[in-house]
Design an enzyme around this catalytic site. Structure first.
Site, PDB file in Angstrom:
ATOM      1  N   SER A  36      -1.878  -8.075  -6.394  1.00 30.98           N
ATOM      2  CA  SER A  36      -2.137  -7.969  -7.831  1.00 30.98           C
ATOM      3  C   SER A  36      -3.385  -8.780  -8.183  1.00 30.98           C
ATOM      4  O   SER A  36      -4.424  -8.587  -7.565  1.00 30.98           O
ATOM      5  CB  SER A  36      -0.893  -8.422  -8.607  1.00 30.98           C
ATOM      6  OG  SER A  36      -0.983  -8.040  -9.947  1.00 30.98           O
ATOM      7  N   ASP A  83       3.347   2.283  -8.444  1.00 27.53           N
ATOM      8  CA  ASP A  83       3.021   1.013  -9.112  1.00 27.53           C
ATOM      9  C   ASP A  83       3.036   1.212 -10.624  1.00 27.53           C
ATOM     10  O   ASP A  83       2.334   2.081 -11.147  1.00 27.53           O
ATOM     11  CB  ASP A  83       1.631   0.541  -8.634  1.00 27.53           C
ATOM     12  CG  ASP A  83       1.314  -0.874  -9.049  1.00 27.53           C
ATOM     13  OD1 ASP A  83       1.591  -1.241 -10.215  1.00 27.53           O
ATOM     14  OD2 ASP A  83       0.756  -1.622  -8.230  1.00 27.53           O
ATOM     15  N   HIS A  91       5.033  -2.204  -8.097  1.00 27.45           N
ATOM     16  CA  HIS A  91       3.921  -3.151  -8.084  1.00 27.45           C
ATOM     17  C   HIS A  91       4.160  -4.263  -7.057  1.00 27.45           C
ATOM     18  O   HIS A  91       4.986  -5.144  -7.285  1.00 27.45           O
ATOM     19  CB  HIS A  91       3.718  -3.735  -9.478  1.00 27.45           C
ATOM     20  CG  HIS A  91       2.496  -4.602  -9.595  1.00 27.45           C
ATOM     21  ND1 HIS A  91       1.243  -4.147  -9.248  1.00 27.45           N
ATOM     22  CD2 HIS A  91       2.326  -5.885 -10.003  1.00 27.45           C
ATOM     23  CE1 HIS A  91       0.373  -5.114  -9.444  1.00 27.45           C
ATOM     24  NE2 HIS A  91       0.996  -6.184  -9.904  1.00 27.45           N
TER      25      HIS A  91
END
Ligand SMILES: *[C@@H]1O[C@H](CO)[C@@H](O)[C@H](O)[C@H]1NC(C)=O
Ligand SMILES: *[C@@H]1O[C@H](CO)[C@@H](O)[C@H](O)[C@H]1NC(C)=O
Ligand SMILES: *[C@@H]1O[C@H](CO)[C@@H](O)[C@H](O)[C@H]1NC(C)=O
Ligand SMILES: *[C@@H]1O[C@H](CO)[C@@H](O)[C@H](O)[C@H]1NC(C)=O
Ligand SMILES: *[C@@H]1O[C@H](CO)[C@@H](O)[C@H](O)[C@H]1NC(C)=O
Ligand SMILES: *[C@@H]1O[C@H](CO)[C@@H](O)[C@H](O)[C@H]1NC(C)=O
Length: 525
Positions: A176, A390, A430
């Protein structure tokens, strides 16, 4: 926060990795407690110096509560060093250096999620709020690149002094924002790392934050007219997405293998579509919202600002980006950094704000290089991966980034393959979790410890083999545990392909048997 699940196992650190050899425990303990980092690095403050034995459940009492990671079991004997490092008259960062008793010369650093200061270094501010950025560009610089880079310099120097040995290969793993930190570091400091694992990277950062801010004005708040409830997203809309796209890969398993191929026709959600009388349907205003959410995000002149969402991601985005609440990190980024207006109302977000974000590009945070040539020339390797479901960063942006870098080398796949490999993970949310075979060694959640630490199954092992033995991974085998529980056993494994190959069902055989799938070259978007 959702970001927490994927944080690296060894939170909080610049870890010197262990193998064999070493001095006795008593000697190591005294050596640890006699270490004086503050006498080697100007202006640092030593906050902690502890000998930690294997099996200790280490409490992170210094961490801001919003980091949501209270403790971690440490599985080796190590010397724990916590430092404060000033970076300017009005900024600095905190971080920990974990020095194992037995050391193989390798070092590993990690990063953060969101706009956080929780793991690896604190990125110049504590916790998950952006208030510390307000009217202090030095804190933003630390967040963008300086805390990580400086921690690598400090960590290498101290590890080398502590062990009285040269530093070996240097690695990074993050997801991320942490993925962006890895790629940004390769761009700015190509000699810091030999190998980088960059999951779901938040590259093109300003536009990502604009895209995330764009959903709230579309959804409206939960009381607004035609608001689409989380339940409608998870049932009516998700089921229609699967009806249209699940079978494209030839297997009806609730997983859309390749979102590139899935273009949802949102009109089919409209009540009365095709003269049906279904009650599982949306009114025209709601269909328009879904259409806007599922579309590429464009500038007024029609060029791409940020690519469309991952279909299937609505299962979690229902309670996140589409939930009728403004997305916190985007709100803070605009309030405290882009606009400098703490009273800003996120319902007013518009394309002008996106343009301002791109124009300001605070502390050069964008991370959208067209080339990583210097890193490549240094011999550096990057493995990147992205969940195809995601719900926070579109995996199509990682496709776009691959294409951007490939454009610089005339789309020469062999040249890309020598330093940058991008694995698409179907059915992964994610950075982790999801219905797919998502455990690939990204750390954080427990199942990562239950897969073999080898280049076939584990992205960290794969980057080490690539850097040290030249053995580049063509595929990564992901593992799905029953209910994501190690105790319940492995449910299935799946072959994840590097871009631009596509995981393709052979048409026969058990779809849960990875022998029924192959990586087929398709050439890209
Ligand atoms: C250390 O702190 C002093 C006093 O604040 C400052 O003048 C000096 O530049 C700092 N040195 C480094 C290396 O940051
Ligand atoms: C941030 O956390 C560190 C410990 O990691 C602590 O020493 C420091 O006081 C905290 N800073 C603020 C402003 O709370
Ligand atoms: C529309 O209705 C026709 C006739 O009932 C059916 O064959 C077709 O599959 C329907 N199309 C969609 C997209 O539902
Ligand atoms: C729906 O019904 C209308 C009126 O009966 C008809 O004109 C139209 O062709 C029908 N559409 C479909 C897709 O069946
Ligand atoms: C469209 O607008 C964007 C944002 O202002 C700009 O960056 C881009 O260059 C423009 N593209 C064209 C083709 O004019
Ligand atoms: C997995 O979870 C489901 C739903 O909570 C439960 O019914 C099932 O028993 C679990 N299976 C195992 C093997 O734990």
């Amino acid at each position: 926060m959702a970001q927490i699940a994927w944080i690296l196992s060894a939170a909080h650190l610049f870890l010197a990795l262990a193998t064999s050899g070493g001095v006795g425990a008593v000697d190591f303990k005294s050596k640890c407690l006699a270490f004086k980092p503050e006498s080697h690095i100007s202006n640092v403050t030593l906050n902690r110096l502890e000998y930690v034995t294997a099996g200790t459940n280490l409490a992170f009492s210094d961490n801001d509560a919003s980091c949501n990671r209270a403790s971690q079991v440490v599985n080796i004997d190590l010397c724990r060093v916590a430092l404060s490092v000033p970076t300017s008259q009005r900024s600095g960062f905190h971080y920990e250096l974990w020095l194992p008793e037995t050391w193989n010369g390798r070092t590993l650093a990690t990063g953060n999620g969101g706009i956080d200061g929780s793991f690896g270094t604190n990125n110049g501010h504590n916790g998950t709020s952006g208030t510390a950025f307000y009217e202090n560009e030095d804190v933003v610089i630390d967040f963008s690149w300086r805390a990580l880079h400086t921690s690598v310099e400090v960590g290498r120097k101290l590890a080398s002094l502590f062990y009285d040995e040269d530093i070996g290969k240097s690695y990074y793993i993050g997801c991320s924002l942490g993925g962006r930190q890895g790629i940004g570091n390769a761009e700015k400091f190509p000699e810091d790392f030999d190998g980088i694992v960059a999951g779901a990277p938040a590259v093109d950062f300003n536009s990502l934050y604009s895209w995330r801010a764009s959903f709230f004005p579309i959804t409206g708040d939960t009381t607004s007219e035609d608001f689409i409830s989380p339940n409608t997203w998870k049932t009516t809309i998700h089921e229609e997405v699967l009806r249209q796209c699940d079978i494209i890969d030839g297997v009806e398993d609730g997983i859309i293998e390749d979102p590139i191929l899935c273009h949802v026709d949102t009109q089919q959600l409209l009540c009365g579509f095709n003269n049906t009388t279904s009650t599982n349907c949306l009114n025209a205003a709601q269909v328009k919202k879904v259409q806007a959410i599922f579309s590429d995000y464009l500038w007024p002149n029609g060029t791409l600002l940020y690519p469309r969402v991952n279909p299937g991601g609505e299962l979690l985005a229902a309670d996140g980006l589409y939930s009728g609440k403004a997305y916190g990190p985007s709100v803070d980024w605009f309030k405290y950094v882009i606009l400098g207006e703490p009273s800003w109302n996120p319902a007013t977000y518009a394309l002008d704000d996106a343009a301002l974000a791109v124009a300001k590009n605070p502390a050069d945070i964008d991370t959208w290089p067209s080339s990583l040539g210097a890193f490549q020339n240094h011999g550096g390797k990057i493995i990147t991966y992205h969940g195809q479901q995601d719900q926070q960063i579109s995996s199509l942006n990682s496709v776009r980034f691959w294409e951007r870098l490939a454009g610089e080398v005339d789309f020469d796949l062999e040249r890309m393959d020598t330093f940058y490999r991008f694995f698409r993970i179907p059915g992964m949310y994610h950075c982790g979790t999801g219905p797919g075979a998502w455990t690939v060694g990204q750390g954080g959640s427990a199942p990562a410890y239950a897969i073999p630490f080898d280049k076939e199954h584990n992205v960290l092992a794969a980057i080490v083999d690539w850097v040290e033995k030249g053995a580049a991974p063509d595929e990564i085998v992901g593992t799905k545990f029953v209910n994501d529980s190690i105790a319940a056993g492995v449910m299935y494994q799946h072959r994840h392909c590097r871009y631009p190959y596509r995981s393709t069902y052979s048409g026969t055989g058990d779809a849960l048997d990875m022998a029924s799938w192959h990586c087929v070259y398709f050439g890209g978007y």
